[in-house]
Design a protein around this motif. Structure first.
Motif, mmCIF file in Angstrom:
data_model
loop_
_atom_site.group_PDB
_atom_site.id
_atom_site.type_symbol
_atom_site.label_atom_id
_atom_site.label_comp_id
_atom_site.label_asym_id
_atom_site.label_seq_id
_atom_site.Cartn_x
_atom_site.Cartn_y
_atom_site.Cartn_z
ATOM 1 N N HIS A 111 0.824 -1.211 0.000
ATOM 2 C CA HIS A 111 0.000 0.000 0.000
ATOM 3 C C HIS A 111 0.862 1.266 0.000
ATOM 4 O O HIS A 111 0.509 2.269 -0.619
ATOM 5 N N ALA A 112 1.993 1.220 0.705
ATOM 6 C CA ALA A 112 2.867 2.392 0.769
ATOM 7 C C ALA A 112 3.515 2.674 -0.585
ATOM 8 O O ALA A 112 3.663 3.833 -0.986
ATOM 9 N N VAL A 113 3.904 1.621 -1.301
ATOM 10 C CA VAL A 113 4.456 1.808 -2.644
ATOM 11 C C VAL A 113 3.416 2.475 -3.540
ATOM 12 O O VAL A 113 3.715 3.415 -4.288
ATOM 13 N N ARG A 114 2.179 2.014 -3.437
ATOM 14 C CA ARG A 114 1.092 2.614 -4.215
ATOM 15 C C ARG A 114 0.889 4.069 -3.819
ATOM 16 O O ARG A 114 0.680 4.941 -4.669
ATOM 17 N N GLU A 115 0.963 4.357 -2.537
ATOM 18 C CA GLU A 115 0.788 5.727 -2.047
ATOM 19 C C GLU A 115 1.837 6.677 -2.637
ATOM 20 O O GLU A 115 1.533 7.820 -2.975
ATOM 21 N N ILE A 183 13.489 2.423 -2.233
ATOM 22 C CA ILE A 183 14.205 1.319 -1.601
ATOM 23 C C ILE A 183 13.351 0.788 -0.460
ATOM 24 O O ILE A 183 12.817 1.571 0.344
ATOM 25 N N LEU A 184 13.214 -0.529 -0.350
ATOM 26 C CA LEU A 184 12.416 -1.159 0.693
ATOM 27 C C LEU A 184 13.319 -1.982 1.605
ATOM 28 O O LEU A 184 14.097 -2.825 1.120
ATOM 29 N N LEU A 185 13.208 -1.747 2.907
ATOM 30 C CA LEU A 185 13.961 -2.504 3.911
ATOM 31 C C LEU A 185 12.953 -3.267 4.771
ATOM 32 O O LEU A 185 12.407 -2.737 5.740
ATOM 33 N N ALA A 194 14.852 6.106 13.357
ATOM 34 C CA ALA A 194 15.703 7.285 13.537
ATOM 35 C C ALA A 194 16.487 7.644 12.283
ATOM 36 O O ALA A 194 17.106 8.711 12.225
ATOM 37 N N TYR A 195 16.439 6.772 11.258
ATOM 38 C CA TYR A 195 17.349 6.934 10.126
ATOM 39 C C TYR A 195 16.661 7.244 8.799
ATOM 40 O O TYR A 195 17.338 7.539 7.818
ATOM 41 N N VAL A 196 15.335 7.163 8.736
ATOM 42 C CA VAL A 196 14.652 7.217 7.437
ATOM 43 C C VAL A 196 14.994 8.493 6.664
ATOM 44 O O VAL A 196 15.357 8.446 5.480
ATOM 45 N N ARG A 197 14.899 9.621 7.319
ATOM 46 C CA ARG A 197 15.140 10.887 6.616
ATOM 47 C C ARG A 197 16.580 10.961 6.103
ATOM 48 O O ARG A 197 16.825 11.403 4.980
ATOM 49 N N ASP A 198 17.539 10.501 6.908
ATOM 50 C CA ASP A 198 18.938 10.518 6.481
ATOM 51 C C ASP A 198 19.168 9.548 5.326
ATOM 52 O O ASP A 198 19.951 9.838 4.410
ATOM 53 N N LEU A 199 18.516 8.403 5.361
ATOM 54 C CA LEU A 199 18.651 7.435 4.273
ATOM 55 C C LEU A 199 18.134 8.029 2.967
ATOM 56 O O LEU A 199 18.756 7.872 1.909
ATOM 57 N N GLU A 200 16.986 8.699 3.036
ATOM 58 C CA GLU A 200 16.420 9.304 1.830
ATOM 59 C C GLU A 200 17.329 10.402 1.289
ATOM 60 O O GLU A 200 17.503 10.537 0.068
ATOM 61 N N SER A 201 17.910 11.175 2.174
ATOM 62 C CA SER A 201 18.833 12.228 1.755
ATOM 63 C C SER A 201 20.076 11.628 1.106
ATOM 64 O O SER A 201 20.571 12.121 0.084
ATOM 65 N N ASP A 202 20.553 10.534 1.675
ATOM 66 C CA ASP A 202 21.752 9.874 1.169
ATOM 67 C C ASP A 202 21.518 9.263 -0.211
ATOM 68 O O ASP A 202 22.363 9.366 -1.105
ATOM 69 N N LEU A 203 20.346 8.643 -0.406
ATOM 70 C CA LEU A 203 20.074 7.908 -1.634
ATOM 71 C C LEU A 203 19.335 8.731 -2.686
ATOM 72 O O LEU A 203 19.281 8.354 -3.856
ATOM 73 N N LYS A 205 16.105 9.236 -2.914
ATOM 74 C CA LYS A 205 14.815 8.636 -3.293
ATOM 75 C C LYS A 205 14.107 8.158 -2.036
ATOM 76 O O LYS A 205 14.738 8.027 -0.971
ATOM 77 N N PRO A 206 12.807 7.894 -2.111
ATOM 78 C CA PRO A 206 12.079 7.428 -0.933
ATOM 79 C C PRO A 206 12.612 6.095 -0.408
ATOM 80 O O PRO A 206 13.023 5.226 -1.191
ATOM 81 N N VAL A 207 12.617 5.969 0.893
ATOM 82 C CA VAL A 207 12.988 4.715 1.551
ATOM 83 C C VAL A 207 11.818 4.286 2.427
ATOM 84 O O VAL A 207 11.320 5.071 3.244
ATOM 85 N N LEU A 208 11.374 3.066 2.234
ATOM 86 C CA LEU A 208 10.301 2.499 3.041
ATOM 87 C C LEU A 208 10.884 1.423 3.947
ATOM 88 O O LEU A 208 11.561 0.502 3.472
ATOM 89 N N THR A 209 10.655 1.572 5.244
ATOM 90 C CA THR A 209 11.172 0.597 6.200
ATOM 91 C C THR A 209 10.008 -0.032 6.961
ATOM 92 O O THR A 209 8.912 0.534 7.046
ATOM 93 N N ALA A 210 10.268 -1.207 7.530
ATOM 94 C CA ALA A 210 9.175 -2.035 8.025
ATOM 95 C C ALA A 210 8.358 -1.370 9.139
ATOM 96 O O ALA A 210 7.126 -1.325 9.070
ATOM 97 N N ASN A 211 9.005 -0.867 10.171
ATOM 98 C CA ASN A 211 8.232 -0.279 11.271
ATOM 99 C C ASN A 211 7.565 1.025 10.850
ATOM 100 O O ASN A 211 6.453 1.339 11.287
#
Length: 245
Positions: A111-115, A183-185, A194-203, A205-211
């Protein structure tokens, strides 16, 4: 006040949930109930037992007592391992038992990928390759194109729970692919809040993580939207479509 319920397998990265609750900065309460996982192993037979109806049903009463408006089985591997139809039956059984809308982290990713409005994704999994391939197959059943899948060969959630920023960043970077729009983790045992925003900045592109997607899915089921930039692109976009299922 909106209370959201989560059945979380064992103890690994459950402290992501109070962190996310704080980052939401709203009248949202996240009630986490731990399930008995049996054997801690990213192995198909162990995951099927971990996600069995009896193990999940045991935590439902506590979720009900918390006044939750929606319930998510906060586990990716012990939902997608059942396959597309089996995972649907798993959440239907949870909804019947709990008497509230229910979903799982696997469906949260779909659902998040679709969003986000993306079609092509890359997967950076902590799991062994065979289990990671089952997640890719689940996403393909959801209409998502998986351009790359990388497993890490980690057997236990307990080990995954010890990973910190450096390991999570390395996983995301290794998983990235030029054609991937996100990217999906996919492991709720992995600390990522604590890392999502930094991961997106680094890569870039959007990063989706499980929690992260698990909490977003519970909000979606409860018809709540919260703008929380610290939790990444998923929590800042206006809805593209109304996702059901």
């Amino acid at each position: 006040m909106t209370a959201l319920g989560f059945l979380y397998p064992g103890y690994s990265a459950e402290d992501d949930y109070p962190r996310i609750e704080q980052l939401l900065g709203s009248d949202i309460r996240l009630a986490v109930v731990h399930t008995d996982i049996g054997e801690d192993a990213h192995r198909v037979d162990a995951l099927l037992e971990m996600g069995s109806a009896d193990r999940l049903a045991a935590g439902v009463e506590e979720i009900r007592l918390a006044g939750a408006e929606a319930l998510v089985w906060a586990c990716t591997s012990a939902s997608f391992v059942f396959g597309w139809e089996g995972a649907h039956e798993q959440v239907r059984a949870l909804a019947r038992t709990a008497g509230i809308p229910a979903s799982s982290t696997s469906f949260a990713f779909a659902h998040a990928v679709r969003e986000l409005g993306v079609r092509r994704v890359a997967i950076g999994a902590t799991y062994p390759e065979d289990v990671a391939a089952l997640f890719a197959a689940f996403l393909k059943a959801a209409g998502v194109e998986v351009v790359a899948t990388r497993g890490s060969g980690i057997i236990t959630a307990a080990e995954v729970g010890t990973w910190g920023r450096a390991e999570v960043t390395a996983l995301a970077r290794t998983a990235d692919h030029p054609e991937a729009e996100a990217i999906l983790l996919p492991d709720t045992a992995l600390h990522t809040a604590a890392y999502v925003r930094d991961l997106e900045s680094d890569l870039g592109k959007p990063v989706l993580t499980a929690n992260q997607v698990t909490v977003w899915e519970a909000l979606r089921l409860a018809a709540r939207r919260v703008n929380a930039p610290a939790l990444g692109t998923l929590f800042t976009k206006e809805p593209l479509v109304q996702a059901h299922g």
